[in-house]
Scaffold this active site. Structure first.
Site, PDB file in Angstrom:
ATOM      1  N   GLU A 156       0.734  -1.217  -0.157  1.00 20.78           N
ATOM      2  CA  GLU A 156      -0.005   0.025  -0.123  1.00 20.78           C
ATOM      3  C   GLU A 156       0.761   1.072   0.013  1.00 20.78           C
ATOM      4  O   GLU A 156       0.657   2.205  -0.646  1.00 20.78           O
ATOM      5  CB  GLU A 156      -0.951  -0.060   1.266  1.00 20.78           C
ATOM      6  CG  GLU A 156      -2.105  -0.982   0.917  1.00 20.78           C
ATOM      7  CD  GLU A 156      -3.004  -0.756  -0.174  1.00 20.78           C
ATOM      8  OE1 GLU A 156      -2.998   0.625  -0.502  1.00 20.78           O
ATOM      9  OE2 GLU A 156      -3.618  -1.580  -0.710  1.00 20.78           O
TER      10      GLU A 156
ATOM     11  N   TYR B 218      -6.325   6.729   4.212  1.00 22.35           N
ATOM     12  CA  TYR B 218      -6.725   5.802   3.082  1.00 22.35           C
ATOM     13  C   TYR B 218      -5.808   4.418   3.277  1.00 22.35           C
ATOM     14  O   TYR B 218      -6.284   3.275   3.212  1.00 22.35           O
ATOM     15  CB  TYR B 218      -6.253   6.580   1.666  1.00 22.35           C
ATOM     16  CG  TYR B 218      -6.184   5.600   0.861  1.00 22.35           C
ATOM     17  CD1 TYR B 218      -7.580   5.023  -0.132  1.00 22.35           C
ATOM     18  CD2 TYR B 218      -5.060   4.600   0.285  1.00 22.35           C
ATOM     19  CE1 TYR B 218      -7.610   4.137  -1.120  1.00 22.35           C
ATOM     20  CE2 TYR B 218      -5.049   3.501  -0.788  1.00 22.35           C
ATOM     21  CZ  TYR B 218      -6.393   3.446  -1.228  1.00 22.35           C
ATOM     22  OH  TYR B 218      -6.508   2.576  -2.577  1.00 22.35           O
TER      23      TYR B 218
ATOM     24  N   ASP C 161      -9.647   7.131  -1.751  1.00 23.62           N
ATOM     25  CA  ASP C 161      -8.807   7.999  -2.358  1.00 23.62           C
ATOM     26  C   ASP C 161      -9.431   8.504  -3.744  1.00 23.62           C
ATOM     27  O   ASP C 161     -10.715   8.449  -3.718  1.00 23.62           O
ATOM     28  CB  ASP C 161      -7.568   7.238  -2.762  1.00 23.62           C
ATOM     29  CG  ASP C 161      -7.826   5.920  -3.800  1.00 23.62           C
ATOM     30  OD1 ASP C 161      -9.132   5.882  -4.189  1.00 23.62           O
ATOM     31  OD2 ASP C 161      -6.825   5.728  -4.457  1.00 23.62           O
TER      32      ASP C 161
END
Ligand code: SF4
Length: 331
Positions: free
Chosen positions: A40, A120, A138
């Site tokens: 991520e 996020y 996002d």
């Protein structure tokens, strides 16, 4: 139809589509929070295709948070070389030290408190690793939701992400990880930014208000973009007896702590004999560098620089991709 009702109907269609259409990606199919976290962070500002190789190499080199915590910062930056936005690598390293000492945080708040992790990323990690209903919103997710709902909210306004997070929280299915990834996947494969979204193959084609009204171009609604600043630089690739001059970028600004070919402070020919030159442009988020590079046979080994061979630069010094165009001159 109310927004919530529309979203509720959209969830099972999306999951069904995702199970059939998802891409096979190296970070999928794991629940290991360390691996999901690394992926991520890499994906925050970098394209999936680029991240794939980096992710595999990075995990080979640092298979656990302990291994990452034990590495020198220079080694981590070297493994990150070319991915850009190097503060991500530094934060990853700092966070690994916390994780190595205390274990991977088990709550959203704990994950969110790690250096370099925003709402996020924390949402994505908790959804995918822990199957928790923690939305990860996002720009991609905002685009597909504002189109589905024909929602005119300006997505650049403070509070917009929270509004859509609340909506998602209310419809989060049990398969939290799949749902989170399905939203991202729809934005990446079907409901594309700009250009034409692929409405004909979209699982929401019968529900999507933007499509039904023929108005998908209106969404997402955004504030005017600020123009990027443009800077001119003269880049020197100084060669002296098989070694090249490097300079460490100081301060806290762009690319700080990384190495670069020096910018010229005076006319390039005063450093030695010019062998080659070329132009290159590198675009950062807020700045564009317009560069003229010169390969120069230096007349002396200027003491203000660090000197290294091409092999050493390849192994040891993290040189941002902004300078990629001039690397081909290294022998
Ligand atoms: S129908 Fe078209 S505009 Fe609507 S969500 Fe799907 S791809 Fe996007």
């Amino acid at each position: 139809m109310e927004q919530l009702e529309l979203l509720q109907r959209a969830v099972p269609l999306l999951l069904e589509w995702y199970r059939v259409s998802r891409r096979t990606l190296p970070w999928r199919g794991t629940h290991d929070p360390y691996k999901i976290w690394v992926s991520e962070i890499m994906l925050q500002q970098t394209r999936v295709e680029t991240v794939k190789d980096y992710y595999l190499r990075f995990l080979q080199r640092f298979p656990t948070a302990q291994a990452l915590a034990a590495a020198e910062e220079g080694e981590v930056l070297k493994a990150w070389e070319g991915l850009g936005y190097y503060s991500r690598a530094r934060n990853l390293h700092r966070a690994a030290k916390i994780i190595a000492a205390e274990g991977f945080p088990a709550t959203y708040e704990g994950v969110r408190a790690l250096p370099g992790v925003g709402d996020y990323t924390a949402g994505a990690i908790c959804s995918i690793a822990y199957e928790r209903p923690c939305p990860a919103v996002d720009g991609n997710v905002l685009r597909i939701l504002t189109r589905l709902l024909a929602d005119d909210t300006n997505i650049d306004l403070l509070g917009t992400k929270e509004k859509f997070s609340s909506l998602l929280r209310a419809v989060y299915p049990q398969e939290a990880g799949e749902f989170c990834q399905a939203l991202m996947e729809l934005g990446a494969l079907v409901c594309l930014p700009g250009g034409e979204p692929q409405c004909l193959v979209c699982p929401w084609r019968e529900l999507c208000l933007a499509r039904l009204r023929g108005e998908w171009e209106r969404y997402p609604v955004r504030a005017e973009k600020r123009a990027r600043k443009s800077e001119e630089h003269v880049v020197l690739v100084l060669r002296f007896e098989g070694e090249y001059a490097l300079l460490k970028r100081e301060g806290k600004g762009l690319l700080s702590g990384l190495w670069q070919f020096p910018f010229a402070e005076r006319a390039p020919e005063t450093y030695g004999k010019i062998l080659k030159s070329k132009r290159a442009v590198h675009i950062f988020t807020h700045v564009e560098w317009h560069m003229t590079g010169f390969l120069v046979e230096a007349k002396e080994k200027f003491s203000q620089y660090t000197w290294a061979s091409a092999a050493e630069i390849g192994e040891k010094y993290a040189l941002p991709s902004a300078f990629k165009a001039f690397r081909s001159w290294l022998e």
